[in-house]
Design an enzyme around this catalytic site. Sequence first.
Site, PDB file in Angstrom:
ATOM      1  N   ASP A  75       0.835  -1.189   0.000  1.00 50.05           N
ATOM      2  CA  ASP A  75       0.000   0.000   0.000  1.00 50.05           C
ATOM      3  C   ASP A  75       0.880   1.254   0.000  1.00 50.05           C
ATOM      4  OD1 ASP A  75      -2.909   0.872   0.524  1.00 50.05           O
ATOM      5  OD2 ASP A  75      -1.825   1.957   2.099  1.00 50.05           O
TER       6      ASP A  75
ATOM      7  N   GLU B 177       1.515  -0.581  -5.085  1.00 52.72           N
ATOM      8  CA  GLU B 177       0.302   0.214  -5.275  1.00 52.72           C
ATOM      9  C   GLU B 177       0.667   1.692  -5.172  1.00 52.72           C
ATOM     10  OE1 GLU B 177      -3.571   2.182  -3.645  1.00 52.72           O
ATOM     11  OE2 GLU B 177      -1.663   1.988  -2.631  1.00 52.72           O
TER      12      GLU B 177
END
Lengths: 697, 697
Positions: free
Chosen positions: A415, A444
Amino acid sequence: MTPARPPEGAHAVARRHEGTAMSPSHEVTPIELPDGRVRVVVERVSPAVDDGRFPIKRVLGDRVVVEADCFADGHDAVACSLLWRTGGDGAWHSAPMAQLGNDRWRAAFTVDTLGSWSYTVRAWVDPFLSWRRDFERRVELDDLRVAAREGALRIEEAAERADSGADTTLLKAWAQELNRAATGGAAAEDLRRLALDEARATVATRHPDLRHAWVHPRTYSVTVERPKARHSSWYEFFPRSAAGDGTRHGTFADCEAWLPYVQRMGFDVLYFPPIHPIGRVNRKGRNNTLEPQAGDPGSPWAIGAREGGHHAVLPELGTLEDFHRLVKRAGEHGIEIAMDIAFQCAPDHPWVQEHPQWFRKRADGSIQYAENPPKKYQDIYPFDFESDDWPALWRALAGVFEFWIGHGVKIFRVDNPHTKSFGFWEWAISTIRGRHPEVIFLSEAFTRPKVMHRLAKLGYSQSYTYFTWRNTKQELVDYFTELTRGPGREYFRPNAWPNTPDILPAALQWGGRAVFMSRVALAATLAANYGIYGPAFELQEARALRAGGEEYLDSEKFELRGWNRDDPASLAGFIAALNRARRDNPALQSDAGLRFIEVDNDQLLAYAKATEDRSNVVVCVVNLDPHHVQSGWLQLDLAALGLEVNQAFQMHDLLSGQHFLWQGPRNYVSLDPQRSPAHVMQLRSRLRRESDFDYFL
Amino acid sequence: MTPARPPEGAHAVARRHEGTAMSPSHEVTPIELPDGRVRVVVERVSPAVDDGRFPIKRVLGDRVVVEADCFADGHDAVACSLLWRTGGDGAWHSAPMAQLGNDRWRAAFTVDTLGSWSYTVRAWVDPFLSWRRDFERRVELDDLRVAAREGALRIEEAAERADSGADTTLLKAWAQELNRAATGGAAAEDLRRLALDEARATVATRHPDLRHAWVHPRTYSVTVERPKARHSSWYEFFPRSAAGDGTRHGTFADCEAWLPYVQRMGFDVLYFPPIHPIGRVNRKGRNNTLEPQAGDPGSPWAIGAREGGHHAVLPELGTLEDFHRLVKRAGEHGIEIAMDIAFQCAPDHPWVQEHPQWFRKRADGSIQYAENPPKKYQDIYPFDFESDDWPALWRALAGVFEFWIGHGVKIFRVDNPHTKSFGFWEWAISTIRGRHPEVIFLSEAFTRPKVMHRLAKLGYSQSYTYFTWRNTKQELVDYFTELTRGPGREYFRPNAWPNTPDILPAALQWGGRAVFMSRVALAATLAANYGIYGPAFELQEARALRAGGEEYLDSEKFELRGWNRDDPASLAGFIAALNRARRDNPALQSDAGLRFIEVDNDQLLAYAKATEDRSNVVVCVVNLDPHHVQSGWLQLDLAALGLEVNQAFQMHDLLSGQHFLWQGPRNYVSLDPQRSPAHVMQLRSRLRRESDFDYFL
């Protein structure tokens, strides 16, 4: 391919020659000079990322095709070899490079183990080859005789280098024979036949004179991953919603019931948002409100509470043992569980108390929460990567990966990696990959292009892309051309997502079923790696929190949802057909073979994907207009598809089952978005049976 | 531009971080980690030749514009500076770089001394700038107050770094004031005004926090030469033919009489083929025959005889003192004498006896003469650059340059440098340039492209080109686009020759006067460096030794010639006009500003050259057809020429004296090759006087 003398020695010379500034003094002593007898140059080695600063990426079984400019002064013959090895300390292998013209050379090697490989190029001025080439052009008998004696010397030297095997015996005999002929008055024709003996020359070239060889001083590296790094189909799913109607918190056990569904759709990676305890301090309510109601589960990305942090499991989901069992069950369905690694802490994460020095403090002594003024994210504390205690922080974070690897996870979706330091990622990924070369990392990072590329260079296996916001034909052509033909093709593996829990793109909000179909078809065929956030995707969830935004209404990020996977309007069948096409067509399993096809309609996007040997070719046409039938003429590059000019060929639509007989470069296509906005057609250059003709247009 | 802390310390960190492979073990100790607090990245520094392996080239007074990608993780503000210094050990200077968007930054420095300069880029995450940017976006009073206290801390730190000058006093006072306001209950508007004080922020940014700065680990270098390295006009001349009618051997004293002629034509470099004693063994006769007649002078490139070798002067030309005087006289005419350095020996060169180990031996014990079988050059022995005695050979060869530099020569044209080792040239040129930065080296390598480029990269100031054989419009556009826009633009300075003593191109043999005119006009305007071999050129010597070849008949290479410099058909006047245009127009003194212009006639080649600031623009149109009038419409890029869309502008032909009034992008040109095949037109965007209108078409 023969094992070669390790080039370390030559490397040392090379580095001295290449790396240091020349002395500005005219009064140089011999010791200060590079070895001036090295006359050959090696330049412009490819592939290389930032001149070799970063590794290129390949998967198991790939051929690595290496090229370099190699040349020397004068007219002597030059030869060169590709050198490669596994790991940092294996034996070097070598293969001769072939000339491509214009001083460019090429050879290849195959990577057949996971991990880090190295390659470089060695070149040398070759006295035997120079002699042989010149000998062929000599005319006068006297000249031939002297030259034959010189050749005998070269062959004698090769015999010495062969070091007393069969080659030594053969070469010594040849040298003596040639010498005798040269001094014994042999005729020109006999001398020529003997000196230019092809078979024995081949033996001599196996033992080249490498005394003045040059090895390019840079050792280029390759990261070799398992094939899934290049080709994977992701399904993102909130375990909290696995229970059915959204009234009960889903568990890992509930997730097991979803595995056959995910398998039927053809996904091979099942990716969960964070599964850790969720902070209670400043917990978010439904629809991202600041006042949670009792029972609101909070955002899974607000990691850590009294139950534990990044090493713990949210009790509502079950136990670590339950997770274990789910990972095992998934494996039985051909599915791997991917984990979300989000390096941030809820205020009640145990690390906040245990390691306050890992967080930045404000002037009032409070810990600095995440912010981008005037926006504030009080439920999340970011780590301070400028902490003086950074070595402990780095080790703790790397330890999170190690912990979950220990529990069977081999794929991590990271993330917001772009808000953690690049140095950390390079160290962490290479350290973890050194121990676990099968682990795959997905970045990401939806951020600026150079930041995304840096993360890919420093080790991420796959990267999120701008595909999510590329809608028009020109946008898609430009972006995927850059991804597959630009420098990033050596290190940036796109993973294309039509939606994510954070992003319900405007096109999906307004375009209806046809847009859901075209977007997933584009993702699945343009990119070898793709994913969807489901069941929101296949059930065509299109309600946004507010107009003009991209947040879902009633997002699972902040509440439990119930999903009816048996909904007759579901696109699960369409998606299953796409994934079947991907499974059955190697052309769709790599991004290297993508070429766009000219078509005289701006609403139609057409492209071919082909394997390197063109044994598998898929042609896709997508209607980007969700409302109207669009048709047009494709202009195929027949040669690029491996077709003859006048050859008829069959196009088999893997979605509809239709067959089309095409011929020549111009062919007609028409797509009704209400039926299917996409053709995904396998090229079959020979008709298979008479009955195929039933389907011809 | 302020002197900066030398970045050596940061360099050491940078190298550690950038250069080494990460440890593959997970059990890392802090000491093995790079400094993880360095969060910024510097990538893709430009200009750079082969990633900094070779220097870029500039001349005195040039601005070196440097760009780099600089960015960090997260949202903190990044700042960066260009660092540069002269030589290897001067003090580093720095200048802030400006953002260009997409994480690209730019700054420039000016090189104002000859020799080697270095540059690199330093970047850092800037806490003061981050704080300031965030402060501007904060809204709530409580938040502003805490942030103001943080700002005071940042300013306090800057005051410490300012190290007790006036800046320290100012910054300390500011920090106190801000702190008092934050804790004393100041209103939001007052806090904002005080915290965002522009003038004092400028002072604070002069003292940035560089603790976690990153310096790109590569030091890029610039070779700074005198302007003549970029812009020169060469006249090649055989002193042996200076005496007049070719019956008597010319002398250096005879050459003095040619100086006014060469000066009138506007050349500033007078280049002589080798002036050394010529070998008697295997001497060549007239027209390259193997049986010389008594009195045949032989080829000047067959260097060395009993009178001496590369340090000696051919007695027929005079003495070293005569040469000295000629160099001095030439200087008085604004002309420099360039010397031909040909590293090869006639068989009777003294070095052949003194240093037999510098030459390769054949199997029969004879020295290997130059050959490219079946061709043989028995009058020349090449040096063996693989000799074990190479350090002595290198020193001897470098000593030849040193000897002639000691006798006033500062420009060397090097014969066939591509048959001597690259390592030698890199060492020799950098060594000589370190002592004599004013020396210019011209590479006479007519060979494969990568070999020519390597010689330029490793130090040659100027290079011969393929211009000699590029005749058609497409060939010229492609080649000069590559030269001026390709990577070579940073290191490869073309020197264009329409003829040489070795090359009478086919076009000159058959095209007549118009081709001589167009070829010299092309050379003089396409390339900032050019030369002709005269008087053969201006007197339009067009007789070839044999049809299909490029050798001159009765070449001066093998005999004395007489030239009538007063021949009324001579092109000396035309050439003088070209050189005058070059002298008066800075645009023609650099290759950077070349842009081709679209014209609807394949026999017309049109191009503009402009200075960087467009204060000087020259537009050239050349009729490539020597037989017919050719006309066409030019399509100008007005913006690139610094012109408004509807502006009228004057084109002043510097060859004919004609004036044309043009307007808008499309303008008509017609050229009669029997009068002049070329326009060389200076753009004057404002009309100067009424009488100019007399000449309008």
